[in-house]
Design an enzyme around this catalytic site. Structure first.
Site, PDB file in Angstrom:
ATOM      1  N   GLY A  29      71.580  27.158  -5.666  1.00  0.00           N
ATOM      2  CA  GLY A  29      70.189  27.529  -5.430  1.00  0.00           C
ATOM      3  C   GLY A  29      70.007  29.009  -5.634  1.00  0.00           C
ATOM      4  CE  LYS A  30      65.270  30.798  -2.094  1.00  0.00           C
ATOM      5  NZ  LYS A  30      65.173  29.352  -1.841  1.00  0.00           N
ATOM      6  CB  VAL A  31      72.290  32.328  -1.938  1.00  0.00           C
ATOM      7  CG1 VAL A  31      73.504  33.201  -1.646  1.00  0.00           C
ATOM      8  CG2 VAL A  31      71.148  32.699  -1.005  1.00  0.00           C
ATOM      9  N   GLY A  32      73.334  30.809  -4.449  1.00  0.00           N
ATOM     10  CA  GLY A  32      74.497  30.340  -5.221  1.00  0.00           C
ATOM     11  C   GLY A  32      74.507  30.894  -6.642  1.00  0.00           C
ATOM     12  CE  LYS A  60      65.023  31.781  12.528  1.00  0.00           C
ATOM     13  NZ  LYS A  60      65.901  32.275  11.480  1.00  0.00           N
ATOM     14  N   GLY A 111      76.340  24.372  -4.084  1.00  0.00           N
ATOM     15  CA  GLY A 111      74.935  24.768  -3.970  1.00  0.00           C
ATOM     16  C   GLY A 111      74.612  25.886  -4.928  1.00  0.00           C
TER      17      GLY A 111
HETATM   18  N1  LIG Z   1      68.064  32.931   0.766  1.00  0.00           N
HETATM   19  C1  LIG Z   1      68.579  33.781   1.668  1.00  0.00           C
HETATM   20  O1  LIG Z   1      68.293  34.975   1.658  1.00  0.00           O
HETATM   21  C2  LIG Z   1      69.538  33.276   2.724  1.00  0.00           C
HETATM   22  C3  LIG Z   1      69.942  34.159   3.736  1.00  0.00           C
HETATM   23  C4  LIG Z   1      70.880  33.740   4.692  1.00  0.00           C
HETATM   24  C5  LIG Z   1      71.353  32.432   4.622  1.00  0.00           C
HETATM   25  N2  LIG Z   1      70.922  31.587   3.636  1.00  0.00           N
HETATM   26  C6  LIG Z   1      71.455  30.213   3.611  1.00  0.00           C
HETATM   27  O2  LIG Z   1      72.164  30.004   2.396  1.00  0.00           O
HETATM   28  C7  LIG Z   1      72.005  28.650   1.945  1.00  0.00           C
HETATM   29  C8  LIG Z   1      71.426  28.632   0.546  1.00  0.00           C
HETATM   30  O3  LIG Z   1      70.175  29.301   0.561  1.00  0.00           O
HETATM   31  P1  LIG Z   1      69.250  29.337  -0.748  1.00  0.00           P
HETATM   32  O4  LIG Z   1      68.176  30.320  -0.438  1.00  0.00           O
HETATM   33  O5  LIG Z   1      70.105  29.507  -1.963  1.00  0.00           O
HETATM   34  O6  LIG Z   1      68.648  27.874  -0.714  1.00  0.00           O
HETATM   35  P2  LIG Z   1      68.148  26.995  -1.948  1.00  0.00           P
HETATM   36  O7  LIG Z   1      67.324  25.913  -1.340  1.00  0.00           O
HETATM   37  O8  LIG Z   1      67.549  27.847  -3.008  1.00  0.00           O
HETATM   38  O9  LIG Z   1      69.498  26.376  -2.566  1.00  0.00           O
HETATM   39  C9  LIG Z   1      70.252  25.377  -1.965  1.00  0.00           C
HETATM   40  C10 LIG Z   1      70.899  24.578  -3.093  1.00  0.00           C
HETATM   41  O10 LIG Z   1      71.811  23.643  -2.494  1.00  0.00           O
HETATM   42  C11 LIG Z   1      71.688  22.406  -3.195  1.00  0.00           C
HETATM   43  N3  LIG Z   1      72.184  21.328  -2.343  1.00  0.00           N
HETATM   44  C12 LIG Z   1      71.566  20.692  -1.317  1.00  0.00           C
HETATM   45  N4  LIG Z   1      72.366  19.742  -0.799  1.00  0.00           N
HETATM   46  C13 LIG Z   1      73.529  19.794  -1.496  1.00  0.00           C
HETATM   47  C14 LIG Z   1      74.744  19.055  -1.430  1.00  0.00           C
HETATM   48  N5  LIG Z   1      74.932  18.103  -0.537  1.00  0.00           N
HETATM   49  N6  LIG Z   1      75.715  19.381  -2.313  1.00  0.00           N
HETATM   50  C15 LIG Z   1      75.538  20.359  -3.224  1.00  0.00           C
HETATM   51  N7  LIG Z   1      74.411  21.067  -3.340  1.00  0.00           N
HETATM   52  C16 LIG Z   1      73.413  20.792  -2.487  1.00  0.00           C
HETATM   53  C17 LIG Z   1      70.204  22.308  -3.521  1.00  0.00           C
HETATM   54  O11 LIG Z   1      69.957  21.407  -4.566  1.00  0.00           O
HETATM   55  C18 LIG Z   1      69.893  23.763  -3.906  1.00  0.00           C
HETATM   56  O12 LIG Z   1      70.099  23.996  -5.291  1.00  0.00           O
HETATM   57  C19 LIG Z   1      71.124  27.981   3.015  1.00  0.00           C
HETATM   58  O13 LIG Z   1      71.949  27.363   3.967  1.00  0.00           O
HETATM   59  C20 LIG Z   1      70.391  29.138   3.655  1.00  0.00           C
HETATM   60  O14 LIG Z   1      70.001  28.852   4.996  1.00  0.00           O
HETATM   61  C21 LIG Z   1      70.041  31.983   2.681  1.00  0.00           C
END
Ligand SMILES: NC(=O)c1ccc[n+]([C@@H]2O[C@H](COP(=O)([O-])OP(=O)(O)OC[C@H]3O[C@@H](n4cnc5c(N)ncnc54)[C@H](O)[C@@H]3O)[C@@H](O)[C@H]2O)c1
Length: 360
Positions: free
Chosen positions: A185-188, A83, A183
């Site tokens: 976001g992108k993954v959710g 990393k 959450g």
């Molecule tokens: N994107 C990837 O490929 C990937 C890979 C491995 C791990 N992750 C992990 O998965 C998680 C989500 O990633 P992502 O890419 O969807 O991120 P993202 O930033 O697109 O989405 C995160 C979402 O969580 C919401 N959020 C923040 N605080 C909150 C709270 N207290 N209560 C409810 N919702 C809340 C935000 O508004 C946002 O919509 C992160 O922890 C990230 O490190 C992501």
């Protein structure tokens, strides 16, 4: 912080190599940490973050690189763990010269370390870094990259959830279960789609109004609650933390009504010992770094020339890995987080050892 010992005070081999990089003119201060190359070149993203001190940056990069070695080992990749961190506020100091200076330092490691996106770095940044080094993944589709890694992250989380459902309810499906997603976001969002397709009922929360509007519009059947506390105390079978780290702490775990926790967020356990608290309450927790490996699987595939179907097939195997870990945990009477670490260490030792067979 002792670089040559483990980062958590336990018995371990410690890090292989830690490189401090500086380019005064562009303002670059970076640390690249390689925990292990037992399975192949170290892969892990570059975090661009305004750490309070150099010690804090070093601590983070040592922890994160160790975590990547375990994640990549269990993802079945021929890649070790590393990393990097760039110390500074990306909004203020991120420039083309800085990113390219960083790229030259990555290149200087001659393939011992491959970088990718992390907090504070994006696909477009990887394209800039790639002008100076071959050892970069997570590039844009136009440059042969994998694009948005959340697609296979969500797919992998869904596979982990299926394995957990089978372990607890004897059937690898979420049909008829109520899943709480924190959450959107992108993954959710991708995860919600898989759950609805599988026949689950979904309740969700997010702090962002745009994310809530998206779900109301796309999946009106999803119930929304005010916050994560309301979600964990509601009548759910599965809790899926998909926002920030530390979702499972001394307050949430005792209040949790779900039997199963499987989610995308990194570092869900707020501190060591929470995995035991979950086990004592009869909650099955599938370790975050096992089920969220779809993203690293997606970007790692770029090294061979990106092929989505091949990467998806590999991410689908998160189902088997999660199932094996849950069985091992039962057999050895330890929480799944401990079983996962043991399995990762076993692969690093057994496959890594093969390099001692002399070829010519
Ligand atoms: N994107 C990837 O490929 C990937 C890979 C491995 C791990 N992750 C992990 O998965 C998680 C989500 O990633 P992502 O890419 O969807 O991120 P993202 O930033 O697109 O989405 C995160 C979402 O969580 C919401 N959020 C923040 N605080 C909150 C709270 N207290 N209560 C409810 N919702 C809340 C935000 O508004 C946002 O919509 C992160 O922890 C990230 O490190 C992501």
């Amino acid at each position: 912080m002792d670089v040559f010992a483990s980062t958590d005070g336990q018995e371990s081999d410690g890090h292989e190599q830690v490189v401090f990089c500086q380019d005064k003119q562009s303002g670059l201060k970076a640390i690249i940490a390689i925990y292990s190359t037992a399975l192949g070149p170290a892969l892990g993203g570059t975090r661009f973050y305004p750490y309070a001190s150099e010690a804090e940056a070093l601590h983070d990069v040592l922890e994160l690189s160790r975590g990547m070695a375990y994640k990549n080992a269990l993802a079945g990749l021929d890649l070790g763990g590393g990393k990097a961190v760039i110390w500074g506020d990306p909004d203020r100091i991120k420039t083309e010269p800085l990113l390219r200076a960083y790229g030259r330092f990555v290149e200087s490691l001659n393939g011992r370390y491959y970088t990718a996106c992390d907090v504070g770095t994006y696909v477009a940044d990887m394209d800039v870094i790639a002008r100076e080094t071959r050892f970069v993944t997570g590039r844009s589709v136009e440059h042969g990259g994998a694009g948005d890694s959340s697609v296979l992250t969500a797919w992998g989380v869904f596979q982990g959830m299926r394995a957990a459902a089978e372990h607890v309810w004897d059937s690898p499906t979420l049909a008829g279960r109520r899943v709480g997603v924190a959450g959107l976001g992108k993954v959710g969002r991708h995860l919600v789609a898989h759950l609805i397709d599988d026949g689950a009922s979904v309740v969700a929360t997010d702090v962002n109004e745009r994310a809530l509007a998206w779900v109301r519009q796309t999946y009106p059947q999803v119930d929304l609650v005010s916050d994560a506390t309301a979600l964990v105390t509601s009548d759910i079978d599965v809790y899926a933390p998909c926002a920030l780290g530390g979702a499972l702490d001394d307050t949430t775990v005792p209040a949790l009504r779900a039997r199963v926790v499987v989610g995308a967020a990194n570092n869900q356990l707020a501190h060591p010992g929470i995995e035991k608290l979950l086990a004592d309450r009869g909650v099955l927790y599938a370790p975050d770094y096992v089920v969220n490996a779809g993203g690293v699987i997606q970007v790692a595939d770029e090294i061979e020339g990106f092929n989505f179907d091949r990467a998806k097939l590999r991410a689908t195997k998160i189902y088997d890995t999660t199932r094996d870990i849950l069985r091992l945990a039962d057999a050895e009477g330890v929480p799944p987080a401990v079983a996962a670490d043991r399995l990762a260490e076993r692969r690093m030792a057994e496959v890594g050892r093969l390099r001692t067979i002399h070829l010519r």
